[in-house]
Each structure stands twice: as C-alpha cells, then as structure tokens.
Design a protein around this motif. Structure first.
Motif, PDB file in Angstrom:
ATOM      1  N   ALA A   7     -24.551  11.268 -37.241  1.00 45.83           N
ATOM      2  CA  ALA A   7     -25.224  11.666 -36.046  1.00 45.83           C
ATOM      3  C   ALA A   7     -26.067  12.959 -35.829  1.00 45.83           C
ATOM      4  O   ALA A   7     -25.731  13.888 -36.385  1.00 45.83           O
ATOM      5  CB  ALA A   7     -24.464  11.342 -34.776  1.00 45.83           C
TER       6      ALA A   7
ATOM      7  N   ILE B  79     -15.968  11.795 -23.864  1.00 44.75           N
ATOM      8  CA  ILE B  79     -16.036  12.043 -25.130  1.00 44.75           C
ATOM      9  C   ILE B  79     -14.771  12.525 -25.696  1.00 44.75           C
ATOM     10  O   ILE B  79     -14.042  13.203 -24.902  1.00 44.75           O
ATOM     11  CB  ILE B  79     -17.205  12.739 -25.628  1.00 44.75           C
TER      12      ILE B  79
ATOM     13  N   SER C 229     -27.717  15.886 -33.589  1.00 41.55           N
ATOM     14  CA  SER C 229     -27.104  16.322 -32.218  1.00 41.55           C
ATOM     15  C   SER C 229     -28.371  16.157 -31.296  1.00 41.55           C
ATOM     16  O   SER C 229     -29.657  16.143 -31.600  1.00 41.55           O
ATOM     17  CB  SER C 229     -27.249  18.007 -32.267  1.00 41.55           C
TER      18      SER C 229
ATOM     19  N   SER D 260     -19.940  18.994 -26.929  1.00 41.59           N
ATOM     20  CA  SER D 260     -20.187  17.531 -26.193  1.00 41.59           C
ATOM     21  C   SER D 260     -21.270  17.784 -25.501  1.00 41.59           C
ATOM     22  O   SER D 260     -21.796  16.814 -24.756  1.00 41.59           O
ATOM     23  CB  SER D 260     -18.889  17.230 -25.570  1.00 41.59           C
TER      24      SER D 260
ATOM     25  N   ASP E 212     -24.416  18.651 -25.441  1.00 40.12           N
ATOM     26  CA  ASP E 212     -25.682  17.911 -25.549  1.00 40.12           C
ATOM     27  C   ASP E 212     -25.618  16.718 -25.571  1.00 40.12           C
ATOM     28  O   ASP E 212     -26.555  15.698 -24.746  1.00 40.12           O
ATOM     29  CB  ASP E 212     -26.305  18.265 -26.961  1.00 40.12           C
ATOM     30  N   ARG E 213     -24.348  15.798 -25.774  1.00 37.76           N
ATOM     31  CA  ARG E 213     -24.422  14.402 -25.559  1.00 37.76           C
ATOM     32  C   ARG E 213     -24.149  13.993 -24.260  1.00 37.76           C
ATOM     33  O   ARG E 213     -24.399  13.044 -23.776  1.00 37.76           O
ATOM     34  CB  ARG E 213     -23.002  13.913 -26.431  1.00 37.76           C
ATOM     35  N   TYR E 214     -23.548  14.835 -23.315  1.00 36.77           N
ATOM     36  CA  TYR E 214     -23.559  14.570 -22.008  1.00 36.77           C
ATOM     37  C   TYR E 214     -24.820  14.818 -21.265  1.00 36.77           C
ATOM     38  O   TYR E 214     -24.930  13.760 -20.358  1.00 36.77           O
ATOM     39  CB  TYR E 214     -22.393  15.383 -21.238  1.00 36.77           C
TER      40      TYR E 214
ATOM     41  N   GLU F  82     -27.632  13.888 -22.754  1.00 36.47           N
ATOM     42  CA  GLU F  82     -28.185  12.759 -23.246  1.00 36.47           C
ATOM     43  C   GLU F  82     -27.932  11.536 -22.376  1.00 36.47           C
ATOM     44  O   GLU F  82     -28.606  10.664 -22.077  1.00 36.47           O
ATOM     45  CB  GLU F  82     -28.011  12.344 -24.604  1.00 36.47           C
ATOM     46  N   GLN F  83     -26.459  11.427 -22.173  1.00 35.68           N
ATOM     47  CA  GLN F  83     -26.067  10.155 -21.412  1.00 35.68           C
ATOM     48  C   GLN F  83     -26.596  10.283 -20.027  1.00 35.68           C
ATOM     49  O   GLN F  83     -26.813   9.127 -19.407  1.00 35.68           O
ATOM     50  CB  GLN F  83     -24.374  10.329 -21.406  1.00 35.68           C
TER      51      GLN F  83
ATOM     52  N   THR G 114     -27.297  11.052 -30.192  1.00 39.35           N
ATOM     53  CA  THR G 114     -25.995  10.226 -30.442  1.00 39.35           C
ATOM     54  C   THR G 114     -26.271   8.852 -30.187  1.00 39.35           C
ATOM     55  O   THR G 114     -25.656   7.941 -30.893  1.00 39.35           O
ATOM     56  CB  THR G 114     -25.039  11.078 -29.948  1.00 39.35           C
ATOM     57  N   GLN G 115     -26.642   8.736 -28.872  1.00 39.85           N
ATOM     58  CA  GLN G 115     -26.728   6.934 -28.561  1.00 39.85           C
ATOM     59  C   GLN G 115     -27.754   6.385 -29.146  1.00 39.85           C
ATOM     60  O   GLN G 115     -27.528   5.211 -29.655  1.00 39.85           O
ATOM     61  CB  GLN G 115     -27.098   7.001 -27.078  1.00 39.85           C
TER      62      GLN G 115
END
Length: 266
Positions: free
Chosen positions: A106, A231, A108, A211, A213-215, A217-218, A111-112
């Motif tokens: 993945a 996550i 950064s 986490s 960056d992923r939050y 993005e979500q 991820t999705q």
C-alpha cells in the motif's frame, strides 16, 4: 551429532518449500497469454477499479488501471483526494515487478485504492488462468438511497476545526475540514502533545499516527464519520478522529458554533 543433522535436514526442507512456493508464484499460476479485463466491486459512492492486464509467456507484462464511477467518469486531477489517482502508475509497476497482487504494498494515502486495485487484479488473473478474455458487463447504477439522519445535508462552505480534550497522556486530536460545494474536499488530522507537537516516528505505538492518513482518506471517500472503519491497532485514534470530525461537521451544518472549533470563510 544426530541432533545437528536433524536440524540441518529441517532447514533444508524449509528452504526447499520456500523455493517451491516462489517458483510457483513466478510461474504465474499457469496464466494463458492474452489481455484480461476485470473490475472491482463498486464502493458505496459508485466508484470501482478497472484493470487491464496483458500476459505474455505466462507473465504479467503490462498493466493499465483506472477508477471510474457508474456514469463512466474517471478520477482525474479534479478529484478531491489526488493521492488516489496519483497512485495508479505506482501500483501498476508494483504488480509487474511482483507478479502477485498480494505482494503489492500500500501507498500512504491510497490504501483504499490499493484494495480496489488488488480486487480487480485478482479477478483478471483468475480469468487469465481460464483464458477468458471477455470484458465485464456494464455496471448498472444503484438506486439512490437516503439514509435517515444522513450527514452532509446543508453543510456550508468554509474551513472548520475541532479538537478533543487532553487524554491521560497529555495528547489531543485536532481536525481541519474544508467544505466546498457542500462536500468534504480536504481533511487534515493530527494528534499532538501539550506543546502542539504531532506524534511522530518516536511515538511508542506507531499504529496511531500511521493510521491518520488512512482515516482522512476514508472520510473523504465516505463523507460520513460513522462510515470510517476502524484500523487494527488504532482504535483510540479512530474514536478521537470520529469525535472531532462530527464536531467540525456540526459546525458546518450550523449546529455547534459555540464550541472550541472555528469556521473560516473566503
């Protein structure tokens, strides 16, 4: 002596199995030469990934991936979270190098996108095993669903910030949301100490800061804090993220203008 010999035999067996598994991967699972197209499942907003993989001499030699919605529009430079479409070329090259979707690491902030890429790649390679070069059928747009109490109605354009209280270790979560044309277009979230320093590489539980960056993005993808999925290893970060996101969006809808968050326009 016998114990040493037994250990050597065990190590040789393990090495042999590893070499065999690697050889099987390199063999490409008996992929048949040709061009194979497949799509991932559409997400809740109708976006899906479409991949075209070319197999030559049993190996992946070319990959083309893009993400579209069910009206046929592609994610491009105007997409509010450019890390997604900006990652496509890298994911394509990683698949060519690894020859295995599961080995595509993945990126950064994307991820999705990686999840959709892997989903579509696996389906295309399954077709390659069967020699099925048919194109997938058109995806019918789902009927619109209005959820009770769904967030997003009446958000006013502007920049909104909110923060949590200090936790037992002196850290707090802070978010900044940008609303444009009634939608979340930018998200910045950090967890900081009392001096305002963000958690960094030296923080003893790296899953938390990793986490963030992923939050972000979500939330851009779902437009709803309640749909941001937790996550593993970053549950408390998830809870703080959702708390401040909902508070900032409350400001955007005019429900909470007197708390410590603030709104800027212009």
């Amino acid at each position: 002596m016998n114990r040493t010999l037994g250990l050597v035999i065990v190590l040789l067996v393990i090495l042999g199995v590893a070499i065999y598994i690697n050889a099987q991967r390199q063999a490409g699972a008996d992929w048949k030469d040709g061009t194979y197209v497949a799509r991932s499942e559409p997400d809740e907003r109708g976006w899906f990934g479409e991949i075209e993989i070319q197999i030559k001499d049993g190996k992946i030699t070319s990959v083309n991936y893009e993400e579209l919605n069910q009206q046929g529009n592609r994610k491009g430079p105007d997409y509010p979270y450019p890390a997604g479409p900006g990652s496509h070329d890298d994911y394509e090259q990683r698949l060519i190098s690894s020859q295995d979707p599961e080995e595509v690491e993945a990126i950064s902030g994307a991820t999705q996108t990686r999840d959709r890429f892997v989903d579509a790649a696996k389906k295309a390679l399954q077709k390659a095993e069967e020699g099925d070069q048919s194109r997938p059928p058109a995806i019918e747009p789902p009927p619109p669903v209005q959820e009770p109490g769904q967030m997003g109605a009446g958000w006013r354009d502007g920049t909104y910030t909110a923060r949590t209280e200090f936790d037992d270790y002196g850290y707090y979560g802070e978010i900044e949301l940008v609303i444009s044309d009634g939608r979340i277009t930018e998200v910045r979230y950090d967890e900081k100490d009392r001096e305002g320093n963000p958690k960094g590489d030296n923080y003893p539980y790296p899953q938390g800061p990793e986490s963030e960056d992923r939050y972000e993005e979500q939330l851009l993808e779902t437009q709803d804090p309640e749909k941001v999925e937790v996550i593993t290893g970053a549950t408390q970060t998830w809870e703080r993220f959702k708390e401040v996101a909902k508070e900032a969006l409350g400001q955007a809808s005019g429900e909470d203008m007197n708390n410590q968050g603030q709104m800027q326009t212009g």
